[in-house]
Design a protein around this motif. Structure first.
Motif, PDB file in Angstrom:
ATOM      1  N   LEU A  24     -10.848  13.145 -10.549  1.00 35.99           N
ATOM      2  CA  LEU A  24     -11.297  12.619 -11.830  1.00 35.99           C
ATOM      3  C   LEU A  24     -12.581  13.352 -12.183  1.00 35.99           C
ATOM      4  N   ASN A  25     -12.563  14.034 -13.313  1.00 37.09           N
ATOM      5  CA  ASN A  25     -13.710  14.827 -13.721  1.00 37.09           C
ATOM      6  C   ASN A  25     -14.507  14.134 -14.821  1.00 37.09           C
ATOM      7  N   ASP A  26     -15.792  14.448 -14.881  1.00 35.21           N
ATOM      8  CA  ASP A  26     -16.709  13.967 -15.923  1.00 35.21           C
ATOM      9  C   ASP A  26     -16.764  12.449 -16.001  1.00 35.21           C
ATOM     10  N   VAL A  27     -16.991  11.811 -14.866  1.00 31.31           N
ATOM     11  CA  VAL A  27     -17.199  10.364 -14.833  1.00 31.31           C
ATOM     12  C   VAL A  27     -18.644  10.103 -15.268  1.00 31.31           C
ATOM     13  N   PRO A  28     -18.879   9.260 -16.280  1.00 32.53           N
ATOM     14  CA  PRO A  28     -20.239   9.094 -16.802  1.00 32.53           C
ATOM     15  C   PRO A  28     -21.121   8.200 -15.935  1.00 32.53           C
ATOM     16  N   ARG A  69      -6.456   4.375  -6.153  1.00 30.74           N
ATOM     17  CA  ARG A  69      -5.101   3.903  -6.447  1.00 30.74           C
ATOM     18  C   ARG A  69      -4.212   5.056  -6.920  1.00 30.74           C
ATOM     19  N   SER A  70      -4.805   5.979  -7.672  1.00 25.50           N
ATOM     20  CA  SER A  70      -4.063   7.159  -8.118  1.00 25.50           C
ATOM     21  C   SER A  70      -3.675   8.029  -6.925  1.00 25.50           C
ATOM     22  N   ALA A  71      -4.600   8.203  -5.977  1.00 26.80           N
ATOM     23  CA  ALA A  71      -4.306   8.999  -4.778  1.00 26.80           C
ATOM     24  C   ALA A  71      -3.208   8.343  -3.949  1.00 26.80           C
ATOM     25  N   ILE A  72      -3.223   7.014  -3.872  1.00 20.69           N
ATOM     26  CA  ILE A  72      -2.181   6.299  -3.126  1.00 20.69           C
ATOM     27  C   ILE A  72      -0.826   6.513  -3.790  1.00 20.69           C
ATOM     28  N   ALA A  73      -0.793   6.443  -5.128  1.00 20.07           N
ATOM     29  CA  ALA A  73       0.456   6.675  -5.855  1.00 20.07           C
ATOM     30  C   ALA A  73       0.947   8.103  -5.635  1.00 20.07           C
ATOM     31  N   ASN A  74       0.034   9.073  -5.613  1.00 26.82           N
ATOM     32  CA  ASN A  74       0.417  10.461  -5.340  1.00 26.82           C
ATOM     33  C   ASN A  74       0.975  10.602  -3.925  1.00 26.82           C
ATOM     34  N   TRP A  75       0.380   9.888  -2.973  1.00 27.42           N
ATOM     35  CA  TRP A  75       0.860   9.950  -1.595  1.00 27.42           C
ATOM     36  C   TRP A  75       2.259   9.347  -1.500  1.00 27.42           C
ATOM     37  N   GLU A  76       2.485   8.227  -2.204  1.00 29.57           N
ATOM     38  CA  GLU A  76       3.806   7.602  -2.183  1.00 29.57           C
ATOM     39  C   GLU A  76       4.858   8.509  -2.814  1.00 29.57           C
ATOM     40  N   VAL A  91      -2.496   5.453   6.728  1.00 32.93           N
ATOM     41  CA  VAL A  91      -2.982   6.355   5.680  1.00 32.93           C
ATOM     42  C   VAL A  91      -4.472   6.080   5.489  1.00 32.93           C
ATOM     43  N   TYR A  92      -5.270   7.134   5.549  1.00 31.92           N
ATOM     44  CA  TYR A  92      -6.715   6.966   5.434  1.00 31.92           C
ATOM     45  C   TYR A  92      -7.298   8.003   4.476  1.00 31.92           C
ATOM     46  N   ILE A  93      -8.541   7.790   4.096  1.00 34.45           N
ATOM     47  CA  ILE A  93      -9.239   8.717   3.205  1.00 34.45           C
ATOM     48  C   ILE A  93      -9.797   9.842   4.073  1.00 34.45           C
ATOM     49  N   LYS A  94      -9.162  10.999   3.984  1.00 40.25           N
ATOM     50  CA  LYS A  94      -9.580  12.139   4.800  1.00 40.25           C
ATOM     51  C   LYS A  94     -10.859  12.755   4.234  1.00 40.25           C
ATOM     52  N   THR A  95     -10.859  12.975   2.919  1.00 38.36           N
ATOM     53  CA  THR A  95     -12.013  13.594   2.264  1.00 38.36           C
ATOM     54  C   THR A  95     -12.309  12.841   0.980  1.00 38.36           C
ATOM     55  N   LEU A  96     -13.582  12.572   0.732  1.00 42.92           N
ATOM     56  CA  LEU A  96     -14.009  11.972  -0.524  1.00 42.92           C
ATOM     57  C   LEU A  96     -15.254  12.726  -0.963  1.00 42.92           C
ATOM     58  N   MET A  97     -15.113  13.524  -2.016  1.00 49.92           N
ATOM     59  CA  MET A  97     -16.232  14.331  -2.495  1.00 49.92           C
ATOM     60  C   MET A  97     -16.690  13.834  -3.861  1.00 49.92           C
ATOM     61  N   ASN A 123     -20.278  13.050 -12.999  1.00 50.08           N
ATOM     62  CA  ASN A 123     -19.845  13.573 -11.708  1.00 50.08           C
ATOM     63  C   ASN A 123     -18.346  13.805 -11.681  1.00 50.08           C
ATOM     64  N   HIS A 124     -17.893  14.501 -10.654  1.00 45.60           N
ATOM     65  CA  HIS A 124     -16.483  14.769 -10.408  1.00 45.60           C
ATOM     66  C   HIS A 124     -16.126  14.134  -9.059  1.00 45.60           C
ATOM     67  N   ILE A 125     -15.024  13.385  -9.028  1.00 41.99           N
ATOM     68  CA  ILE A 125     -14.580  12.723  -7.798  1.00 41.99           C
ATOM     69  C   ILE A 125     -13.292  13.379  -7.322  1.00 41.99           C
ATOM     70  N   THR A 126     -13.208  13.684  -6.029  1.00 43.25           N
ATOM     71  CA  THR A 126     -11.992  14.212  -5.422  1.00 43.25           C
ATOM     72  C   THR A 126     -11.699  13.405  -4.162  1.00 43.25           C
ATOM     73  N   ILE A 127     -10.477  12.874  -4.087  1.00 43.56           N
ATOM     74  CA  ILE A 127     -10.059  12.103  -2.913  1.00 43.56           C
ATOM     75  C   ILE A 127      -8.829  12.773  -2.310  1.00 43.56           C
ATOM     76  N   ILE A 128      -8.850  12.971  -0.991  1.00 41.18           N
ATOM     77  CA  ILE A 128      -7.706  13.516  -0.263  1.00 41.18           C
ATOM     78  C   ILE A 128      -7.298  12.496   0.793  1.00 41.18           C
TER      79      ILE A 128
END
Length: 139
Positions: A24-28, A69-76, A91-97, A123-128
């Protein structure tokens, strides 16, 4: 050399098959505020992380929960046969930047005719997500 690269590419493809990414990019919200919440759930199992975010008082936790929740849906979607892994807690959060996004610069009038600069950060959020490997039992 070509066979070696192909073999490595196949291995990377196999690894990426089990991981899911959500961005998710450009979170205010300022990156500093978001990192305070991100540190709570980094490396945690996803169902527990959702509970932590649900009961957190920080407003950044709402946005982070949506991305999770979006990352979980992508994993499913990537692992339709392994849905029991999600219920078992594997299933766990490997990376959260949380990286710094663009900064909007605004001007506010200050005393004596001066102008004060306001920086509205984003900010930009990335979850793996990844699955835990079963521990090998050595005898």
């Amino acid at each position: 050399m070509g066979a070696r690269k192909r073999k490595m590419a196949e291995r990377l493809k196999e690894i990426k098959k089990h991981t899911a990414i959500a961005k998710l990019n450009d979170v205010p919200t300022s990156p500093r505020k978001m990192r305070l919440v991100a540190d709570l759930v980094r490396g945690v199992e996803v169902n527990r992380a959702l509970d932590i975010l649900r009961f957190s008082k920080k407003s950044a936790s709402i946005t982070l929960a949506k991305v999770l929740r979006s990352a979980i849906a992508n994993w499913e979607a990537k692992n339709p046969e392994d849905t029991k892994e999600l219920d078992n807690g594997n299933v766990y959060i490997k990376t959260l930047m949380v990286n710094e996004g663009r900064t909007l610069k605004r001007i506010r009038p200050c005393p004596q005719g001066r102008a004060g600069r306001i920086r509205k950060r984003s900010n930009h959020i990335t979850i793996i997500l990844d699955t835990k490997k079963p521990a090998s039992v050595e005898e």
